[in-house]
Design a protein around this motif. Structure first.
Motif, PDB file in Angstrom:
ATOM      1  N   GLU A  25     -13.178  -9.823   9.878  1.00 44.88           N
ATOM      2  CA  GLU A  25     -12.362  -8.700   9.418  1.00 44.88           C
ATOM      3  C   GLU A  25     -11.754  -8.946   8.050  1.00 44.88           C
ATOM      4  N   MET A  26     -11.559 -10.210   7.689  1.00 45.75           N
ATOM      5  CA  MET A  26     -11.030 -10.521   6.366  1.00 45.75           C
ATOM      6  C   MET A  26     -12.146 -10.649   5.327  1.00 45.75           C
ATOM      7  N   GLU A  27     -13.246 -11.325   5.699  1.00 45.59           N
ATOM      8  CA  GLU A  27     -14.265 -11.652   4.715  1.00 45.59           C
ATOM      9  C   GLU A  27     -15.153 -10.464   4.335  1.00 45.59           C
ATOM     10  N   LEU A  28     -15.474  -9.601   5.282  1.00 46.93           N
ATOM     11  CA  LEU A  28     -16.350  -8.470   4.963  1.00 46.93           C
ATOM     12  C   LEU A  28     -15.730  -7.540   3.913  1.00 46.93           C
ATOM     13  N   PRO A  29     -14.463  -7.155   4.041  1.00 49.29           N
ATOM     14  CA  PRO A  29     -13.870  -6.357   2.958  1.00 49.29           C
ATOM     15  C   PRO A  29     -13.656  -7.162   1.676  1.00 49.29           C
ATOM     16  N   VAL A  56     -32.408  -7.256   8.378  1.00 49.63           N
ATOM     17  CA  VAL A  56     -32.535  -6.161   7.417  1.00 49.63           C
ATOM     18  C   VAL A  56     -31.714  -6.505   6.184  1.00 49.63           C
ATOM     19  N   LEU A  57     -32.363  -6.512   5.032  1.00 50.87           N
ATOM     20  CA  LEU A  57     -31.681  -6.835   3.785  1.00 50.87           C
ATOM     21  C   LEU A  57     -30.927  -5.616   3.269  1.00 50.87           C
ATOM     22  N   ALA A  58     -29.690  -5.836   2.822  1.00 52.04           N
ATOM     23  CA  ALA A  58     -28.889  -4.750   2.259  1.00 52.04           C
ATOM     24  C   ALA A  58     -29.604  -4.118   1.066  1.00 52.04           C
ATOM     25  N   ASP A  59     -29.452  -2.806   0.906  1.00 48.57           N
ATOM     26  CA  ASP A  59     -30.165  -2.069  -0.133  1.00 48.57           C
ATOM     27  C   ASP A  59     -29.827  -2.554  -1.540  1.00 48.57           C
ATOM     28  N   SER A  60     -28.615  -3.087  -1.723  1.00 50.12           N
ATOM     29  CA  SER A  60     -28.191  -3.494  -3.064  1.00 50.12           C
ATOM     30  C   SER A  60     -28.591  -4.928  -3.408  1.00 50.12           C
ATOM     31  N   LEU A  61     -29.298  -5.587  -2.474  1.00 48.87           N
ATOM     32  CA  LEU A  61     -29.739  -6.965  -2.698  1.00 48.87           C
ATOM     33  C   LEU A  61     -31.255  -7.036  -2.797  1.00 48.87           C
ATOM     34  N   GLY A  90     -22.412 -17.154  -1.580  1.00 49.16           N
ATOM     35  CA  GLY A  90     -22.293 -17.417  -0.148  1.00 49.16           C
ATOM     36  C   GLY A  90     -23.318 -18.437   0.288  1.00 49.16           C
ATOM     37  N   THR A  91     -22.926 -19.372   1.121  1.00 47.29           N
ATOM     38  CA  THR A  91     -23.869 -20.347   1.669  1.00 47.29           C
ATOM     39  C   THR A  91     -23.876 -20.246   3.187  1.00 47.29           C
ATOM     40  N   CYS A  92     -25.074 -20.263   3.766  1.00 42.83           N
ATOM     41  CA  CYS A  92     -25.266 -20.223   5.215  1.00 42.83           C
ATOM     42  C   CYS A  92     -24.584 -18.974   5.802  1.00 42.83           C
ATOM     43  N   ARG A  93     -23.514 -19.111   6.575  1.00 46.51           N
ATOM     44  CA  ARG A  93     -22.789 -17.931   7.065  1.00 46.51           C
ATOM     45  C   ARG A  93     -22.446 -16.999   5.915  1.00 46.51           C
ATOM     46  N   GLY A  94     -22.061 -17.582   4.776  1.00 48.20           N
ATOM     47  CA  GLY A  94     -21.658 -16.777   3.619  1.00 48.20           C
ATOM     48  C   GLY A  94     -22.741 -15.838   3.139  1.00 48.20           C
ATOM     49  N   LEU A  95     -23.990 -16.263   3.213  1.00 45.10           N
ATOM     50  CA  LEU A  95     -25.116 -15.385   2.893  1.00 45.10           C
ATOM     51  C   LEU A  95     -25.109 -14.185   3.825  1.00 45.10           C
ATOM     52  N   GLY A  96     -24.920 -14.429   5.117  1.00 40.85           N
ATOM     53  CA  GLY A  96     -24.873 -13.351   6.092  1.00 40.85           C
ATOM     54  C   GLY A  96     -23.699 -12.418   5.875  1.00 40.85           C
ATOM     55  N   VAL A  97     -22.545 -12.975   5.529  1.00 45.80           N
ATOM     56  CA  VAL A  97     -21.363 -12.158   5.275  1.00 45.80           C
ATOM     57  C   VAL A  97     -21.631 -11.178   4.140  1.00 45.80           C
ATOM     58  N   ILE A  98     -22.232 -11.668   3.065  1.00 47.82           N
ATOM     59  CA  ILE A  98     -22.543 -10.797   1.930  1.00 47.82           C
ATOM     60  C   ILE A  98     -23.520  -9.702   2.357  1.00 47.82           C
ATOM     61  N   ASN A  99     -24.567 -10.080   3.073  1.00 47.41           N
ATOM     62  CA  ASN A  99     -25.580  -9.103   3.488  1.00 47.41           C
ATOM     63  C   ASN A  99     -24.995  -8.050   4.423  1.00 47.41           C
ATOM     64  N   VAL A 100     -24.228  -8.474   5.408  1.00 49.97           N
ATOM     65  CA  VAL A 100     -23.650  -7.534   6.377  1.00 49.97           C
ATOM     66  C   VAL A 100     -22.605  -6.644   5.706  1.00 49.97           C
ATOM     67  N   ALA A 101     -21.791  -7.218   4.827  1.00 52.09           N
ATOM     68  CA  ALA A 101     -20.772  -6.429   4.133  1.00 52.09           C
ATOM     69  C   ALA A 101     -21.390  -5.306   3.321  1.00 52.09           C
ATOM     70  N   GLY A 144     -24.216  -3.779   4.114  1.00 55.62           N
ATOM     71  CA  GLY A 144     -24.979  -2.864   4.951  1.00 55.62           C
ATOM     72  C   GLY A 144     -26.206  -3.439   5.620  1.00 55.62           C
ATOM     73  N   GLY A 145     -26.452  -4.743   5.486  1.00 63.39           N
ATOM     74  CA  GLY A 145     -27.607  -5.370   6.116  1.00 63.39           C
ATOM     75  C   GLY A 145     -27.298  -5.864   7.520  1.00 63.39           C
ATOM     76  N   SER A 146     -28.265  -6.543   8.131  1.00 64.09           N
ATOM     77  CA  SER A 146     -28.087  -7.073   9.485  1.00 64.09           C
ATOM     78  C   SER A 146     -28.671  -8.474   9.592  1.00 64.09           C
ATOM     79  N   MET A 147     -28.415  -9.122  10.739  1.00 60.17           N
ATOM     80  CA  MET A 147     -28.836 -10.499  10.947  1.00 60.17           C
ATOM     81  C   MET A 147     -29.738 -10.631  12.170  1.00 60.17           C
ATOM     82  N   LYS A 148     -30.646 -11.595  12.116  1.00 61.91           N
ATOM     83  CA  LYS A 148     -31.346 -12.051  13.314  1.00 61.91           C
ATOM     84  C   LYS A 148     -30.384 -12.997  14.014  1.00 61.91           C
ATOM     85  N   GLN A 149     -30.024 -12.694  15.246  1.00 64.89           N
ATOM     86  CA  GLN A 149     -28.981 -13.460  15.926  1.00 64.89           C
ATOM     87  C   GLN A 149     -29.417 -14.876  16.282  1.00 64.89           C
TER      88      GLN A 149
END
Length: 249
Positions: A100-104, A189-194, A118-129, A131-136
């Motif tokens: 809730e803090m990192e995505l905004p 799914v990669l975010a459209d802006s990346l 972003g590294t590791c989780r940080g890559l995912g945070v950027i992608n999800v923030a 509009g992308g998604s992750m393979k769990q």
């Protein structure tokens, strides 16, 4: 040299963190935790490292106001509710307050044109923030590469191919690099802006960057902060991030 002079000469680089319960004499103490290698790396490249504690989502804007650059560090899985998916049984520990803090914070940083890495989780945070998604979970016995290496993160374990039309290739001047690997999730799914900057042999996305050339976004599935002392490519990655943060002498 006073505090104001120090800030003029060195960029302030925020490093995200998590909350770790530490037991001392039978009492549990919630503590701010981030890998000290991030702190050492920022100091090495000439930045002022400050750790950004998890407090609430409102603090994210204030963090963006004081930082010249932000590193989104490794850690827990991102809660899949952030990309509208139910949790799978392979999902590991999550931290809703951190999400809730990192995505905004990603969005506030980009609004202010603050460079982010972003590294590791940080890559995912950027992608999800964005509009992308992750393979769990990606770890299976059939994979060509083990992305959760058993050896130390201070050692590389597999190669990545860097796309020659990427900004990353222009920065490093190489089309491949050896990286470490300690993760069980990856971009779905990669975010459209990346756009993809590097991949592993099995197709796993290993690096992403902004399509907009006016934004500095560098998302890495690996950990350059663990490799920079022995690998010039990893040191150069960090130096380019620091340069983007400005205040070079």
């Amino acid at each position: 040299m006073g505090d104001s002079d120090l800030k003029k000469n060195k960029p302030i680089i925020g490093i995200t963190s998590t909350i770790l319960d530490i037991e001392i004499k039978g009492e549990v103490n919630p503590s701010v935790q981030t890998n000290h290698q991030y702190v050492k790396a920022v100091n090495e490249i000439g930045g002022i490292p400050i750790v950004l504690p998890v407090i609430n989502k409102e603090i994210a804007k204030e963090y963006a106001d004081i930082c010249d650059g932000i590193i989104f560090a490794s850690g827990e899985d991102i809660n899949p509710s952030n990309y509208n998916e139910p949790p799978l049984k392979e999902l590991q520990k999550t931290n809703i307050a951190r999400d809730e803090m990192e995505l905004p914070l990603v969005k506030y940083a980009l609004e202010k044109r603050i460079p982010i890495m972003g590294t590791c989780r940080g890559l995912g945070v950027i992608n999800v923030a964005l509009g992308g998604s992750m393979k769990q979970n990606i770890e299976t016995k059939e994979r060509l590469i083990s992305h959760n290496q058993e050896i130390s993160r201070k050692l590389p374990s597999h190669n990545v191919t860097i796309k020659e039309d990427s900004h990353l290739y222009q920065l490093l001047g190489v089309n491949s690099a050896l990286v470490n690997s300690k993760h069980h999730q990856a971009i779905d799914v990669l975010a459209d802006s990346l756009r993809i900057a590097a991949t592993a042999e099995d197709g796993t996305i290993e690096a992403v960057e902004a399509i907009d050339k006016d934004l500095f976004i560098l998302g890495l599935q690996f950990h350059p902060e663990e490799l920079y002392s022995a690998d010039t490519n990893m040191l150069n990655l960090l130096k380019f991030f620091r340069k983007a943060c400005g205040k070079d002498n």
